[in-house]
Design a protein around this motif. Sequence first.
Motif, PDB file in Angstrom:
ATOM      1  N   ASP A   1     -33.160 -16.912 -62.919  1.00 56.31           N
ATOM      2  CA  ASP A   1     -33.977 -18.122 -62.904  1.00 56.31           C
ATOM      3  C   ASP A   1     -34.161 -18.633 -61.474  1.00 56.31           C
ATOM      4  OD1 ASP A   1     -35.318 -20.416 -64.277  1.00 56.31           O
ATOM      5  OD2 ASP A   1     -33.664 -21.516 -63.352  1.00 56.31           O
ATOM      6  N   LEU A   2     -33.071 -18.688 -60.705  1.00 52.92           N
ATOM      7  CA  LEU A   2     -33.167 -19.178 -59.328  1.00 52.92           C
ATOM      8  C   LEU A   2     -33.922 -18.202 -58.425  1.00 52.92           C
ATOM      9  CD1 LEU A   2     -29.715 -20.914 -58.779  1.00 52.92           C
ATOM     10  CD2 LEU A   2     -31.916 -21.949 -59.339  1.00 52.92           C
ATOM     11  N   LEU A   3     -33.769 -16.906 -58.677  1.00 52.34           N
ATOM     12  CA  LEU A   3     -34.548 -15.918 -57.920  1.00 52.34           C
ATOM     13  C   LEU A   3     -36.040 -16.148 -58.130  1.00 52.34           C
ATOM     14  CD1 LEU A   3     -32.948 -12.354 -58.217  1.00 52.34           C
ATOM     15  CD2 LEU A   3     -33.286 -13.711 -56.158  1.00 52.34           C
ATOM     16  N   SER A   4     -36.416 -16.470 -59.363  1.00 53.80           N
ATOM     17  CA  SER A   4     -37.829 -16.706 -59.670  1.00 53.80           C
ATOM     18  C   SER A   4     -38.354 -17.953 -58.960  1.00 53.80           C
ATOM     19  CB  SER A   4     -38.051 -16.822 -61.179  1.00 53.80           C
ATOM     20  OG  SER A   4     -37.586 -18.066 -61.660  1.00 53.80           O
ATOM     21  N   LYS A   5     -37.452 -18.833 -58.538  1.00 49.87           N
ATOM     22  CA  LYS A   5     -37.824 -20.036 -57.789  1.00 49.87           C
ATOM     23  C   LYS A   5     -37.673 -19.821 -56.283  1.00 49.87           C
ATOM     24  CE  LYS A   5     -36.497 -23.060 -61.572  1.00 49.87           C
ATOM     25  NZ  LYS A   5     -35.495 -24.011 -62.049  1.00 49.87           N
ATOM     26  N   GLU A   6     -37.514 -18.552 -55.898  1.00 51.91           N
ATOM     27  CA  GLU A   6     -37.417 -18.143 -54.500  1.00 51.91           C
ATOM     28  C   GLU A   6     -36.177 -18.657 -53.785  1.00 51.91           C
ATOM     29  OE1 GLU A   6     -41.174 -19.063 -52.674  1.00 51.91           O
ATOM     30  OE2 GLU A   6     -42.243 -17.660 -53.977  1.00 51.91           O
ATOM     31  N   VAL A   7     -35.096 -18.864 -54.532  1.00 51.77           N
ATOM     32  CA  VAL A   7     -33.804 -19.176 -53.915  1.00 51.77           C
ATOM     33  C   VAL A   7     -33.276 -17.881 -53.289  1.00 51.77           C
ATOM     34  CG1 VAL A   7     -31.413 -19.886 -54.358  1.00 51.77           C
ATOM     35  CG2 VAL A   7     -33.313 -21.078 -55.479  1.00 51.77           C
ATOM     36  N   ILE A   8     -32.772 -17.984 -52.070  1.00 51.33           N
ATOM     37  CA  ILE A   8     -32.298 -16.807 -51.338  1.00 51.33           C
ATOM     38  C   ILE A   8     -30.817 -16.584 -51.632  1.00 51.33           C
ATOM     39  CG2 ILE A   8     -31.919 -15.823 -49.039  1.00 51.33           C
ATOM     40  CD1 ILE A   8     -34.362 -17.564 -48.158  1.00 51.33           C
ATOM     41  N   PHE A   9     -30.520 -15.437 -52.238  1.00 50.52           N
ATOM     42  CA  PHE A   9     -29.134 -15.071 -52.556  1.00 50.52           C
ATOM     43  C   PHE A   9     -28.575 -14.133 -51.501  1.00 50.52           C
ATOM     44  CE2 PHE A   9     -30.147 -16.911 -56.558  1.00 50.52           C
ATOM     45  CZ  PHE A   9     -28.921 -17.325 -57.086  1.00 50.52           C
ATOM     46  N   ILE A  10     -27.290 -14.294 -51.218  1.00 47.29           N
ATOM     47  CA  ILE A  10     -26.579 -13.437 -50.279  1.00 47.29           C
ATOM     48  C   ILE A  10     -26.131 -12.168 -50.992  1.00 47.29           C
ATOM     49  CG2 ILE A  10     -24.497 -13.269 -48.840  1.00 47.29           C
ATOM     50  CD1 ILE A  10     -24.734 -16.364 -48.527  1.00 47.29           C
ATOM     51  N   ASP A  11     -25.834 -12.314 -52.288  1.00 46.46           N
ATOM     52  CA  ASP A  11     -25.400 -11.174 -53.085  1.00 46.46           C
ATOM     53  C   ASP A  11     -25.815 -11.384 -54.542  1.00 46.46           C
ATOM     54  OD1 ASP A  11     -23.613 -13.156 -53.924  1.00 46.46           O
ATOM     55  OD2 ASP A  11     -21.886 -12.256 -52.937  1.00 46.46           O
ATOM     56  N   GLU A  12     -25.621 -10.366 -55.346  1.00 47.78           N
ATOM     57  CA  GLU A  12     -25.906 -10.446 -56.768  1.00 47.78           C
ATOM     58  C   GLU A  12     -24.650 -10.924 -57.500  1.00 47.78           C
ATOM     59  OE1 GLU A  12     -27.302  -6.623 -58.029  1.00 47.78           O
ATOM     60  OE2 GLU A  12     -29.141  -6.778 -56.855  1.00 47.78           O
ATOM     61  N   PRO A  13     -24.788 -11.364 -58.755  1.00 48.22           N
ATOM     62  CA  PRO A  13     -23.592 -11.753 -59.518  1.00 48.22           C
ATOM     63  C   PRO A  13     -22.594 -10.590 -59.558  1.00 48.22           C
ATOM     64  CG  PRO A  13     -25.574 -12.413 -60.692  1.00 48.22           C
ATOM     65  CD  PRO A  13     -26.016 -11.566 -59.539  1.00 48.22           C
ATOM     66  N   HIS A  14     -21.349 -10.897 -59.270  1.00 55.13           N
ATOM     67  CA  HIS A  14     -20.323  -9.858 -59.251  1.00 55.13           C
ATOM     68  C   HIS A  14     -18.971 -10.435 -59.662  1.00 55.13           C
ATOM     69  CE1 HIS A  14     -20.311 -11.778 -55.292  1.00 55.13           C
ATOM     70  NE2 HIS A  14     -19.030 -11.433 -55.184  1.00 55.13           N
ATOM     71  N   LEU A  15     -18.118  -9.558 -60.149  1.00 59.21           N
ATOM     72  CA  LEU A  15     -16.776  -9.925 -60.590  1.00 59.21           C
ATOM     73  C   LEU A  15     -15.917 -10.286 -59.387  1.00 59.21           C
ATOM     74  CD1 LEU A  15     -14.693 -10.066 -62.951  1.00 59.21           C
ATOM     75  CD2 LEU A  15     -14.189  -7.663 -62.461  1.00 59.21           C
TER      76      LEU A  15
ATOM     77  N   MET B   1     -19.244 -14.544 -59.581  1.00 58.46           N
ATOM     78  CA  MET B   1     -19.916 -15.428 -58.630  1.00 58.46           C
ATOM     79  C   MET B   1     -21.114 -14.727 -58.001  1.00 58.46           C
ATOM     80  SD  MET B   1     -16.859 -17.369 -56.639  1.00 58.46           S
ATOM     81  CE  MET B   1     -15.579 -18.199 -57.567  1.00 58.46           C
ATOM     82  N   ALA B   2     -22.025 -15.560 -57.519  1.00 57.14           N
ATOM     83  CA  ALA B   2     -23.168 -15.101 -56.722  1.00 57.14           C
ATOM     84  C   ALA B   2     -23.438 -16.194 -55.692  1.00 57.14           C
ATOM     85  CB  ALA B   2     -24.395 -14.873 -57.601  1.00 57.14           C
ATOM     86  N   PHE B   3     -23.480 -15.813 -54.437  1.00 60.99           N
ATOM     87  CA  PHE B   3     -23.635 -16.787 -53.348  1.00 60.99           C
ATOM     88  C   PHE B   3     -25.091 -16.869 -52.902  1.00 60.99           C
ATOM     89  CE2 PHE B   3     -19.219 -15.749 -53.440  1.00 60.99           C
ATOM     90  CZ  PHE B   3     -18.587 -16.937 -53.129  1.00 60.99           C
ATOM     91  N   PHE B   4     -25.520 -18.104 -52.591  1.00 56.68           N
ATOM     92  CA  PHE B   4     -26.902 -18.328 -52.174  1.00 56.68           C
ATOM     93  C   PHE B   4     -26.961 -19.344 -51.043  1.00 56.68           C
ATOM     94  CE2 PHE B   4     -26.088 -21.449 -55.490  1.00 56.68           C
ATOM     95  CZ  PHE B   4     -26.687 -22.610 -55.021  1.00 56.68           C
TER      96      PHE B   4
END
Length: 124
Positions: free
Chosen positions: A80-94, A105-108
């Motif tokens: 959802d946040l990617l679709s709003k052009e939020v910039i993530f540092i990484d993908e969701p991960h354990l 977690m996923a950091f943005f």
Amino acid sequence: MGENLIQKVGQIAVPVKNLDQAVNFYKEKLGLPLLFTSNGLAFFECNGLRLLLSVPESEEFAHSSIIYFQVENIKEAYEDLLSKEVIFIDEPHLIAKMGQTETWMAFFKDSEDNTHALMSEFEV
């Protein structure tokens, strides 16, 4: 004496460079309700936690704390946040597995280049 004095986090302050830009990011992209603005400050509601955005008065207050936003489904929130052009540092991960509970977690980056994270905990 073994009792904790601190019960919960009541407010987190996030330093910003451009208050209008930051208010737009937290309101429009993250979807947090804006409580009010006053004298260069903006206050948001986050399920019982108040988030304060402010332009620091001096350099000593210009460094960010990471806010971990708890979400139910981290992969859906990430998409959802990617679709709003939020910039993530990484993908969701354990991050950790404690017994039957996994923490993901996923950091943005916010509009002011502060790093924050989505976090989700669930039973496996």
